[in-house]
Design an enzyme around this catalytic site. Structure first.
Site, PDB file in Angstrom:
ATOM      1  N   HIS A 111       0.741  -1.044  -0.178  1.00  0.00           N
ATOM      2  CA  HIS A 111       0.176   0.058   0.039  1.00  0.00           C
ATOM      3  C   HIS A 111       0.832   1.205   0.068  1.00  0.00           C
ATOM      4  O   HIS A 111       2.018   1.184   0.182  1.00  0.00           O
ATOM      5  CB  HIS A 111      -0.763   0.087   1.224  1.00  0.00           C
ATOM      6  CG  HIS A 111      -1.866  -1.052   1.247  1.00  0.00           C
ATOM      7  ND1 HIS A 111      -1.962  -1.750   2.315  1.00  0.00           N
ATOM      8  CD2 HIS A 111      -2.942  -1.425   0.383  1.00  0.00           C
ATOM      9  CE1 HIS A 111      -2.994  -2.593   2.231  1.00  0.00           C
ATOM     10  NE2 HIS A 111      -3.567  -2.416   1.148  1.00  0.00           N
ATOM     11  N   CYS A 124      -2.308  -0.075   9.775  1.00  0.00           N
ATOM     12  CA  CYS A 124      -3.271  -1.075   9.231  1.00  0.00           C
ATOM     13  C   CYS A 124      -4.077  -1.586  10.500  1.00  0.00           C
ATOM     14  O   CYS A 124      -5.234  -1.889  10.278  1.00  0.00           O
ATOM     15  CB  CYS A 124      -2.908  -2.074   8.362  1.00  0.00           C
ATOM     16  SG  CYS A 124      -1.318  -2.998   8.763  1.00  0.00           S
TER      17      CYS A 124
HETATM   18  C1  CIR Z   1      -3.111  -7.846   3.394  1.00  0.00           C
HETATM   19  O1  CIR Z   1      -2.386  -8.399   2.209  1.00  0.00           O
HETATM   20  O2  CIR Z   1      -4.203  -7.623   2.761  1.00  0.00           O
HETATM   21  C2  CIR Z   1      -2.850  -8.179   4.783  1.00  0.00           C
HETATM   22  N1  CIR Z   1      -2.232  -9.380   4.988  1.00  0.00           N
HETATM   23  C3  CIR Z   1      -2.104  -6.891   5.381  1.00  0.00           C
HETATM   24  C4  CIR Z   1      -2.741  -5.861   5.217  1.00  0.00           C
HETATM   25  C5  CIR Z   1      -1.900  -4.487   5.565  1.00  0.00           C
HETATM   26  N2  CIR Z   1      -2.900  -3.220   5.732  1.00  0.00           N
HETATM   27  C6  CIR Z   1      -2.239  -2.055   5.762  1.00  0.00           C
HETATM   28  O3  CIR Z   1      -1.131  -2.014   5.490  1.00  0.00           O
HETATM   29  N3  CIR Z   1      -3.200  -1.008   5.418  1.00  0.00           N
END
Ligand code: CIR
Length: 258
Positions: free
Chosen positions: A166, A253
């Site tokens: 992201h 996140c």
């Molecule tokens: C994903 O790949 O969606 C999760 N394993 C990690 C999400 C991380 N989210 C973020 O950085 N906002």
């Protein structure tokens, strides 16, 4: 700088060990340790002055503790996103009334097909959103988001993201016109007017920090970046999130702050 008073987090599910990862050979998170780290994370949010609501775990959604991705909260409005990862698209259905205590129905907007957008790609600085065009967020997502944000007087700038999952994996706002970023973003034209704290290449995970009011939460184990932030006069709290990092999760996140 927006003053935050509240945060929403979501308890990690046991299925977290099957969370999405860019690196298929990555180690799987240790669930018990992840729970402890999540508790410490919540404590750091509280220590920064936030009251924290923690939603119950949803086993059907391994990545659902990364609650930042399912909504974007601005002071005047909220946007329910449409995650680009298919396994994450229905996460919001587990928490349908998530925002109704804090936002009236008329200011809660929902992105619709063909929009794809995850909150991890959205960085808000005053009245300006920067949105990553990434493997999880598409042009239709940015377009729908922009129409909503502009109606509340916000501007939106899209940033191509190819270096990280992201946008905020690689760049976050420290406050006071300063960005913490990996060197990949240092030549990005949209960030030309900011003072930049560039992470050393072995500390790239530390580009994802959270400024909350007078505190800065940093991931534990990145002393060079932490020291650089402290040298600018900020108070830091370090939290170990090693188990979430194994599946590409960072500090931001794990919560929605508003
Ligand atoms: C994903 O790949 O969606 C999760 N394993 C990690 C999400 C991380 N989210 C973020 O950085 N906002």
């Amino acid at each position: 700088m927006i003053q935050f008073t509240r945060a929403i987090t979501k308890q990690p599910a046991q299925s977290l060990i099957n969370g999405l990862s860019l690196d298929e050979n990555n180690l799987k998170p240790d669930y018990q340790l992840a729970l402890k780290q999540h508790e410490q994370y919540i404590n750091a949010l509280k220590q920064s002055g936030l009251s924290v609501m923690t939603l119950p775990a949803s086993e059907a959604f391994p990545d659902s503790c990364f609650v930042e991705d399912i909504a974007v909260l601005a002071p005047e409005f909220a946007i329910i996103t449409r995650p680009g990862a298919e396994t994450r698209r229905q996460e919001i259905t587990t928490t349908p009334d998530l925002l109704s205590d804090d936002y009236t129905e008329s200011v809660i907007h929902t992105l619709t097909e063909p929009a794809l957008l995850e909150g991890g790609d959205v960085m808000l600085i005053d009245k300006q959103f920067y949105i990553g065009l990434s493997s999880r967020t598409n042009a239709a997502g940015v377009e729908q988001f922009t129409a909503i944000a502009q109606s509340y007087g916000y501007a939106v700038t899209a940033i191509p993201v190819s270096y990280s999952l992201h946008l905020k994996t690689g760049v976050t706002y420290l406050g006071d016109n300063r960005l913490v970023m990996t060197e990949d973003y240092q030549d990005e034209a949209a960030f030309a007017g900011f003072e930049k704290i560039i992470t050393p290449s072995d500390e790239n995970n530390c580009a994802n920090i959270i400024r909350i009011n007078s505190q800065v939460i940093v991931p534990e184990g990145y002393s060079e970046t932490q020291t650089a932030i402290e040298a600018l006069g900020y108070q830091t709290i370090a939290v170990n999130i090693s188990e979430f990092a194994k599946i590409d999760g960072g500090l931001t996140c794990l919560s929605l702050r508003f």
